[in-house]
Design an enzyme around this catalytic site. Structure first.
Site, PDB file in Angstrom:
ATOM      1  N   TYR A  73      87.212  51.543  22.329  1.00 48.82           N
ATOM      2  CA  TYR A  73      86.504  50.269  22.523  1.00 48.82           C
ATOM      3  C   TYR A  73      85.661  50.339  23.792  1.00 48.82           C
ATOM      4  O   TYR A  73      84.485  49.981  23.803  1.00 48.82           O
ATOM      5  CB  TYR A  73      87.571  49.172  22.619  1.00 48.82           C
ATOM      6  N   ASP A  86      78.823  42.952   6.992  1.00 46.81           N
ATOM      7  CA  ASP A  86      79.481  43.840   7.950  1.00 46.81           C
ATOM      8  C   ASP A  86      78.369  44.464   8.798  1.00 46.81           C
ATOM      9  O   ASP A  86      77.470  45.125   8.242  1.00 46.81           O
ATOM     10  CB  ASP A  86      80.258  44.910   7.172  1.00 46.81           C
ATOM     11  N   VAL A  87      78.421  44.277  10.111  1.00 46.70           N
ATOM     12  CA  VAL A  87      77.316  44.750  10.959  1.00 46.70           C
ATOM     13  C   VAL A  87      77.151  46.272  10.951  1.00 46.70           C
ATOM     14  O   VAL A  87      76.112  46.780  11.370  1.00 46.70           O
ATOM     15  CB  VAL A  87      77.432  44.264  12.427  1.00 46.70           C
ATOM     16  N   LYS A  97      81.647  50.094  24.216  1.00 44.33           N
ATOM     17  CA  LYS A  97      81.044  49.043  25.056  1.00 44.33           C
ATOM     18  C   LYS A  97      80.170  49.658  26.148  1.00 44.33           C
ATOM     19  O   LYS A  97      79.154  49.073  26.550  1.00 44.33           O
ATOM     20  CB  LYS A  97      82.139  48.163  25.667  1.00 44.33           C
ATOM     21  N   ASN A 138      76.966  40.494  18.823  1.00 47.79           N
ATOM     22  CA  ASN A 138      78.267  40.097  19.375  1.00 47.79           C
ATOM     23  C   ASN A 138      79.458  40.602  18.555  1.00 47.79           C
ATOM     24  O   ASN A 138      80.551  40.741  19.099  1.00 47.79           O
ATOM     25  CB  ASN A 138      78.301  38.561  19.456  1.00 47.79           C
TER      26      ASN A 138
HETATM   27  P1  NAP Z   1      86.766  37.181  17.671  1.00 50.51           P
HETATM   28  O1  NAP Z   1      87.274  35.836  18.006  1.00 50.51           O
HETATM   29  O2  NAP Z   1      87.645  38.102  16.891  1.00 50.51           O
HETATM   30  O3  NAP Z   1      85.356  37.015  16.932  1.00 50.51           O
HETATM   31  C1  NAP Z   1      84.644  38.135  16.500  1.00 50.51           C
HETATM   32  C2  NAP Z   1      84.083  37.868  15.124  1.00 50.51           C
HETATM   33  O4  NAP Z   1      83.345  39.048  14.708  1.00 50.51           O
HETATM   34  C3  NAP Z   1      85.195  37.664  14.087  1.00 50.51           C
HETATM   35  O5  NAP Z   1      84.860  36.645  13.194  1.00 50.51           O
HETATM   36  C4  NAP Z   1      85.258  39.027  13.425  1.00 50.51           C
HETATM   37  O6  NAP Z   1      85.833  39.021  12.139  1.00 50.51           O
HETATM   38  C5  NAP Z   1      83.785  39.375  13.398  1.00 50.51           C
HETATM   39  N1  NAP Z   1      83.571  40.781  13.088  1.00 50.51           N
HETATM   40  C6  NAP Z   1      84.359  41.833  13.440  1.00 50.51           C
HETATM   41  N2  NAP Z   1      83.871  42.962  12.930  1.00 50.51           N
HETATM   42  C7  NAP Z   1      82.739  42.633  12.249  1.00 50.51           C
HETATM   43  C8  NAP Z   1      81.805  43.370  11.508  1.00 50.51           C
HETATM   44  N3  NAP Z   1      81.943  44.693  11.318  1.00 50.51           N
HETATM   45  N4  NAP Z   1      80.752  42.730  10.950  1.00 50.51           N
HETATM   46  C9  NAP Z   1      80.615  41.391  11.108  1.00 50.51           C
HETATM   47  N5  NAP Z   1      81.496  40.634  11.793  1.00 50.51           N
HETATM   48  C10 NAP Z   1      82.545  41.243  12.350  1.00 50.51           C
HETATM   49  O7  NAP Z   1      86.366  37.995  19.005  1.00 50.51           O
HETATM   50  P2  NAP Z   1      85.692  37.503  20.373  1.00 50.51           P
HETATM   51  O8  NAP Z   1      86.735  37.528  21.410  1.00 50.51           O
HETATM   52  O9  NAP Z   1      84.901  36.274  20.144  1.00 50.51           O
HETATM   53  O10 NAP Z   1      84.748  38.755  20.656  1.00 50.51           O
HETATM   54  C11 NAP Z   1      83.346  38.719  20.442  1.00 50.51           C
HETATM   55  C12 NAP Z   1      82.733  39.899  21.168  1.00 50.51           C
HETATM   56  O11 NAP Z   1      83.017  39.811  22.563  1.00 50.51           O
HETATM   57  C13 NAP Z   1      83.274  41.258  20.708  1.00 50.51           C
HETATM   58  O12 NAP Z   1      82.235  42.203  20.683  1.00 50.51           O
HETATM   59  C14 NAP Z   1      84.270  41.603  21.785  1.00 50.51           C
HETATM   60  O13 NAP Z   1      84.465  42.993  21.905  1.00 50.51           O
HETATM   61  C15 NAP Z   1      83.585  41.018  23.001  1.00 50.51           C
HETATM   62  N6  NAP Z   1      84.476  40.756  24.132  1.00 50.51           N
HETATM   63  C16 NAP Z   1      85.496  39.873  24.014  1.00 50.51           C
HETATM   64  C17 NAP Z   1      86.328  39.630  25.101  1.00 50.51           C
HETATM   65  C18 NAP Z   1      87.468  38.654  25.062  1.00 50.51           C
HETATM   66  O14 NAP Z   1      88.245  38.600  26.041  1.00 50.51           O
HETATM   67  N7  NAP Z   1      87.624  37.860  24.005  1.00 50.51           N
HETATM   68  C19 NAP Z   1      86.104  40.322  26.321  1.00 50.51           C
HETATM   69  C20 NAP Z   1      85.060  41.228  26.389  1.00 50.51           C
HETATM   70  C21 NAP Z   1      84.237  41.426  25.288  1.00 50.51           C
HETATM   71  P3  NAP Z   1      87.310  39.734  11.956  1.00 50.51           P
HETATM   72  O15 NAP Z   1      88.220  39.094  12.926  1.00 50.51           O
HETATM   73  O16 NAP Z   1      87.677  39.537  10.533  1.00 50.51           O
HETATM   74  O17 NAP Z   1      87.149  41.177  12.295  1.00 50.51           O
END
Ligand code: NAP
Length: 253
Positions: free
Chosen positions: A161, A65-66, A165, A92
């Site tokens: 959030y 967990d980060v 960010k 990330n």
């Molecule tokens: P995702 O598909 O849910 O992947 C994120 C991964 O991080 C998941 O495996 C998640 O596990 C894991 N994670 C969450 N909390 C964690 C923790 N405390 N320690 C270690 N791992 C953890 O999300 P994504 O869309 O790829 O997002 C990745 C990053 O991009 C995030 O920071 C998000 O805020 C950012 N972002 C995404 C978008 C978008 O449109 N997708 C837009 C802007 C920014 P769990 O699911 O079990 O929590």
């Protein structure tokens, strides 16, 4: 100085089991980086690690967990038993928090800040000593366009959030000053990217979103991975303290 990944270069990607993190890992592997994935999802980590190993580069993973400071220290110690130094850190890992001011609990606020903002601190704190010792390093923090837009849409408020960010952008600029010239620190701000995190919502509003994006499509993890890999390689070496928006020019939120 390495110009990009070499057989001994290593990149850590937090939240790397799927989505944008895995997209970043794939792009970094294609630039000859060995990869360490960190995530809370054990099964997904194993699948992602196997897929990356199939490319011929070394990949390994740690369940962590980060938001756990000591765990970051312990994992980095383990990585440094195999590699001389850590070349790249991609902060990330993230989780959504779609709750407004009057609905969110204190615990949910704390958790959002702990995962997004403290997570970046924990892993930067753990990795930077090795980067400074080797004289080079690249940190790329994944923020969001919510840092600018405020994260409140017609459907939902993501104010906590968005605050986290935006905090990441402040940390990015500060650390770029503190850690230069050896280590560059940049941020990438994705727009709407199709992943598990946005899954159902983007599915439902896909047409509406596509209309509100100049490039008329949703983003992919690979779109983000390419930019992260660009910032993570030693060249270009005159970019630090920057936030690069990767959203196809999105005006809908
Ligand atoms: P995702 O598909 O849910 O992947 C994120 C991964 O991080 C998941 O495996 C998640 O596990 C894991 N994670 C969450 N909390 C964690 C923790 N405390 N320690 C270690 N791992 C953890 O999300 P994504 O869309 O790829 O997002 C990745 C990053 O991009 C995030 O920071 C998000 O805020 C950012 N972002 C995404 C978008 C978008 O449109 N997708 C837009 C802007 C920014 P769990 O699911 O079990 O929590």
């Amino acid at each position: 100085m390495k110009t990009q990944g070499s057989s001994s270069s290593v990149a850590i990607v937090t939240g790397g089991a799927r989505g944008i993190g895995l997209g970043c890992a794939k792009s970094l592997v294609s630039k000859d980086f060995n990869i360490v994935l960190v995530d809370v999802l054990d099964n997904e980590l194993n699948q992602a690690t196997s897929a990356l190993c199939a490319t011929g580069m070394h990949a390994e993973s740690f369940v962590a967990d980060v938001s756990d400071f000591q765990k970051a220290q312990n994992v980095v110690e383990r990585i440094l038993e195999r590699y001389e130094s850590i070349d790249v850190l991609v902060n990330n890992a993230g989780t959504p928090m779609p709750k407004g001011l009057l609905d969110i609990s204190e615990g949910e606020w704390d958790r959002t800040i702990d995962v997004h903002l403290k997570g970046c601190f924990n892993w930067s704190r753990a990795v930077v000593p090795s980067m400074l010792k080797s004289g080079t390093g690249r940190i790329v923090n994944i923020s969001s366009i919510s840092a600018y837009s405020g994260g409140v849409t017609r459907a939902v408020s993501k104010f906590a959030y968005a605050a986290a960010k935006a905090g990441i952008l402040g940390m990015t600029r500060s650390l770029a000053k503190e850690l230069g010239p050896s280590v560059t620190v940049n941020a990438v701000c994705p727009g709407a990217i199709k992943t598990e995190l946005t899954g159902e919502m983007l599915e439902r509003r896909s047409a509406e979103f596509t209309e509100g994006i100049s490039l008329r499509r949703l983003g992919t993890p690979e779109d983000i991975g390419e930019v992260v890999a660009f910032l993570a390689t030693v060249e270009p070496n005159f970019i630090t303290g920057q936030a690069i928006t990767v959203d196809g020019f999105q005006w809908i939120t």
